[in-house]
Design a protein around this motif. Structure first.
Motif, PDB file in Angstrom:
ATOM      1  N   ASN A  44       0.633  -1.112   0.336  1.00  0.00           N
ATOM      2  CA  ASN A  44       0.408   0.372  -0.459  1.00  0.00           C
ATOM      3  C   ASN A  44       1.241   1.431   0.079  1.00  0.00           C
ATOM      4  N   PHE A  45       2.139   1.250   0.435  1.00  0.00           N
ATOM      5  CA  PHE A  45       2.793   2.546   0.645  1.00  0.00           C
ATOM      6  C   PHE A  45       3.351   2.879  -0.095  1.00  0.00           C
ATOM      7  N   ILE A  46       3.727   1.389  -1.773  1.00  0.00           N
ATOM      8  CA  ILE A  46       4.678   1.641  -2.826  1.00  0.00           C
ATOM      9  C   ILE A  46       3.297   2.644  -3.558  1.00  0.00           C
ATOM     10  N   SER A  47       1.900   1.845  -3.422  1.00  0.00           N
ATOM     11  CA  SER A  47       1.092   1.988  -4.377  1.00  0.00           C
ATOM     12  C   SER A  47       1.122   3.871  -4.019  1.00  0.00           C
ATOM     13  N   ASN A  48       0.663   4.020  -2.698  1.00  0.00           N
ATOM     14  CA  ASN A  48       0.058   5.559  -2.648  1.00  0.00           C
ATOM     15  C   ASN A  48       0.912   6.338  -2.744  1.00  0.00           C
ATOM     16  N   VAL A  49       2.451   6.373  -2.460  1.00  0.00           N
ATOM     17  CA  VAL A  49       3.519   6.532  -3.594  1.00  0.00           C
ATOM     18  C   VAL A  49       3.133   7.364  -5.080  1.00  0.00           C
ATOM     19  N   LEU A  50       2.837   6.477  -5.795  1.00  0.00           N
ATOM     20  CA  LEU A  50       3.118   6.280  -7.113  1.00  0.00           C
ATOM     21  C   LEU A  50       1.678   6.918  -7.699  1.00  0.00           C
ATOM     22  N   LYS A  51       0.499   6.444  -6.733  1.00  0.00           N
ATOM     23  CA  LYS A  51      -0.629   7.752  -7.193  1.00  0.00           C
ATOM     24  C   LYS A  51      -0.400   9.324  -7.013  1.00  0.00           C
ATOM     25  N   GLN A  52       0.547   9.002  -6.113  1.00  0.00           N
ATOM     26  CA  GLN A  52       0.462  11.542  -6.035  1.00  0.00           C
ATOM     27  C   GLN A  52       0.916  11.293  -7.242  1.00  0.00           C
ATOM     28  N   ASP A  53       1.741  10.608  -8.138  1.00  0.00           N
ATOM     29  CA  ASP A  53       2.214  10.824  -9.576  1.00  0.00           C
ATOM     30  C   ASP A  53       3.574  11.452  -9.477  1.00  0.00           C
ATOM     31  N   PRO A  54       4.851  11.246  -8.318  1.00  0.00           N
ATOM     32  CA  PRO A  54       6.318  11.890  -7.804  1.00  0.00           C
ATOM     33  C   PRO A  54       6.879  12.083  -9.708  1.00  0.00           C
ATOM     34  N   ARG A  55       6.728  11.865 -11.003  1.00  0.00           N
ATOM     35  CA  ARG A  55       7.364  12.865 -12.032  1.00  0.00           C
ATOM     36  C   ARG A  55       7.430  14.278 -12.099  1.00  0.00           C
ATOM     37  N   PRO A  56       8.315  14.696 -12.870  1.00  0.00           N
ATOM     38  CA  PRO A  56       8.542  16.347 -12.855  1.00  0.00           C
ATOM     39  C   PRO A  56       7.456  16.709 -13.402  1.00  0.00           C
ATOM     40  N   ALA A  57       6.946  17.913 -13.476  1.00  0.00           N
ATOM     41  CA  ALA A  57       6.114  18.056 -14.353  1.00  0.00           C
ATOM     42  C   ALA A  57       6.192  18.233 -15.595  1.00  0.00           C
ATOM     43  N   TYR A  58       7.147  18.228 -15.979  1.00  0.00           N
ATOM     44  CA  TYR A  58       7.187  18.425 -17.307  1.00  0.00           C
ATOM     45  C   TYR A  58       7.293  16.996 -18.071  1.00  0.00           C
ATOM     46  N   LYS A  59       7.515  16.235 -17.543  1.00  0.00           N
ATOM     47  CA  LYS A  59       7.823  14.549 -17.904  1.00  0.00           C
ATOM     48  C   LYS A  59       6.326  14.382 -17.763  1.00  0.00           C
ATOM     49  N   LYS A  60       4.781  14.810 -17.182  1.00  0.00           N
ATOM     50  CA  LYS A  60       3.830  14.289 -17.450  1.00  0.00           C
ATOM     51  C   LYS A  60       3.617  14.684 -18.965  1.00  0.00           C
ATOM     52  N   GLN A  61       3.783  15.271 -18.891  1.00  0.00           N
ATOM     53  CA  GLN A  61       3.040  16.022 -20.757  1.00  0.00           C
ATOM     54  C   GLN A  61       3.944  15.149 -21.799  1.00  0.00           C
ATOM     55  N   LYS A  62       4.812  14.052 -21.863  1.00  0.00           N
ATOM     56  CA  LYS A  62       5.340  13.073 -22.404  1.00  0.00           C
ATOM     57  C   LYS A  62       4.561  11.959 -22.938  1.00  0.00           C
ATOM     58  N   ASP A  63       3.720  11.435 -23.888  1.00  0.00           N
ATOM     59  CA  ASP A  63       3.686  10.804 -23.958  1.00  0.00           C
ATOM     60  C   ASP A  63       4.496   9.173 -24.617  1.00  0.00           C
ATOM     61  N   GLY A  64       4.115   8.270 -24.863  1.00  0.00           N
ATOM     62  CA  GLY A  64       4.601   6.895 -24.204  1.00  0.00           C
ATOM     63  C   GLY A  64       5.232   6.357 -23.059  1.00  0.00           C
ATOM     64  N   GLU A  65       5.637   5.905 -22.952  1.00  0.00           N
ATOM     65  CA  GLU A  65       5.613   4.394 -21.985  1.00  0.00           C
ATOM     66  C   GLU A  65       7.210   5.484 -21.463  1.00  0.00           C
ATOM     67  N   GLN A  66       7.289   5.063 -20.160  1.00  0.00           N
ATOM     68  CA  GLN A  66       8.827   6.009 -19.868  1.00  0.00           C
ATOM     69  C   GLN A  66       8.754   5.252 -18.308  1.00  0.00           C
ATOM     70  N   SER A  67      10.121   4.963 -17.941  1.00  0.00           N
ATOM     71  CA  SER A  67      10.385   4.336 -16.584  1.00  0.00           C
ATOM     72  C   SER A  67      10.981   4.608 -15.800  1.00  0.00           C
ATOM     73  N   TYR A  68      11.108   4.551 -14.372  1.00  0.00           N
ATOM     74  CA  TYR A  68      11.773   4.806 -13.166  1.00  0.00           C
ATOM     75  C   TYR A  68      12.288   4.376 -12.599  1.00  0.00           C
ATOM     76  N   GLY A  69      12.691   4.543 -11.129  1.00  0.00           N
ATOM     77  CA  GLY A  69      13.589   3.580 -10.022  1.00  0.00           C
ATOM     78  C   GLY A  69      12.968   5.010  -9.181  1.00  0.00           C
ATOM     79  N   MET A  70      12.680   4.358  -7.701  1.00  0.00           N
ATOM     80  CA  MET A  70      13.366   4.918  -6.609  1.00  0.00           C
ATOM     81  C   MET A  70      13.465   4.137  -5.149  1.00  0.00           C
ATOM     82  N   THR A  71      13.944   4.540  -4.093  1.00  0.00           N
ATOM     83  CA  THR A  71      13.953   4.261  -3.614  1.00  0.00           C
ATOM     84  C   THR A  71      13.541   3.921  -1.931  1.00  0.00           C
ATOM     85  N   LEU A  72      12.850   3.042  -1.581  1.00  0.00           N
ATOM     86  CA  LEU A  72      12.012   3.261  -0.195  1.00  0.00           C
ATOM     87  C   LEU A  72      12.396   2.439   0.988  1.00  0.00           C
ATOM     88  N   TYR A  73      12.663   2.817   2.120  1.00  0.00           N
ATOM     89  CA  TYR A  73      13.334   2.003   2.993  1.00  0.00           C
ATOM     90  C   TYR A  73      14.321   1.281   2.261  1.00  0.00           C
TER      91      TYR A  73
END
Length: 234
Positions: free
Chosen positions: A184-213
């Motif tokens: 649930n923690f990972i899910s709710n972090v991603l639902k906030q859409d942490p991407r930079p604003a300029y990335k949200k305007q781009k089409d197509g598949e994007q890949s990301y990584g993050m460290t939690l705990y």
């Protein structure tokens, strides 16, 4: 203008190991659990006697990773898509003259273990290692102003982002026992859409990584949908 010396009273032990993916406000991700670890000078129960009578507290902290970068009079708030400038004092941006921030978080308890005093917190939005410079109780009758308005940030940020986990990731999360709310923690972090604003305007598949705990997590975004593709110990 006078100069003041302020020393940290403790630091945050947080699941957020990097700035990317931290919610932009506190309590947006309730599963974000943390500890406030007191420094040796304040490592005595007398300093927090009675604090357990409050459900929430204010944390005043220092933006330690951006403090040495100076400040800006004008900033681009993420809530406006990074396309419009506002005065720094009209925002909660990190690039401030004194690099001080504040968060109202849930207090879940006090821990005194092996000689170390800590506060147990939830719903935090702070980077691991953040220096805490003061704590104050949250007072609902005074701090919650029902008739207040908040300009361009007047409503809770909402996205239409959905989150899916591959079977392999789901199995890994279900088998680990250290963090019961990890999925649930990972899910709710991603639902906030942490991407930079300029990335949200781009089409197509994007890949990301993050460290939690202590986990490295990778996911893909396509439109409004996230797929968590891998998780492994960092």
């Amino acid at each position: 203008m006078s100069d003041y010396s302020i020393s940290a009273i403790g630091h945050i032990q947080s699941p957020y190991k990097q700035k990317f993916a931290i919610p932009r406000q506190p309590r947006l991700v309730p599963e974000a659990k943390a500890k406030l670890i007191f420094t040796s000078e304040f490592n005595r129960e007398e300093f927090v006697r009675g604090i357990d009578e409050f459900t929430h507290i204010w944390l005043l902290f220092r933006f330690h990773e951006t403090a040495d970068k100076g400040f800006s009079a004008m900033v681009r708030p993420p809530r406006l898509g990074g396309n419009e400038r506002k005065g720094v004092f009209a925002t909660r941006a990190t690039f401030r003259p004194n690099a001080i921030g504040m968060s109202a978080v849930k207090l879940e308890g006090i821990e005194y273990k092996n000689g170390q005093l800590s506060l147990l917190l939830a719903g935090i939005d702070l980077l691991d290692g953040t220096p805490i410079i003061d704590i104050k109780p949250y007072l609902p009758y005074s701090d919650a102003m029902q008739d207040a308005s908040a300009g361009f940030a007047d409503t809770r940020p909402e996205t239409q982002m959905s989150v899916e986990f591959t079977p392999e990731v789901t199995s890994f999360i279900e088998q680990q026992t250290q963090y019961p709310d990890l999925l649930n923690f990972i899910s709710n972090v991603l639902k906030q859409d942490p991407r930079p604003a300029y990335k949200k305007q781009k089409d197509g598949e994007q890949s990301y990584g993050m460290t939690l705990y202590d986990y490295n997590i990778r996911w893909q975004v396509n439109g409004e949908h996230n797929v968590v593709t891998s998780i492994e110990k960092s």
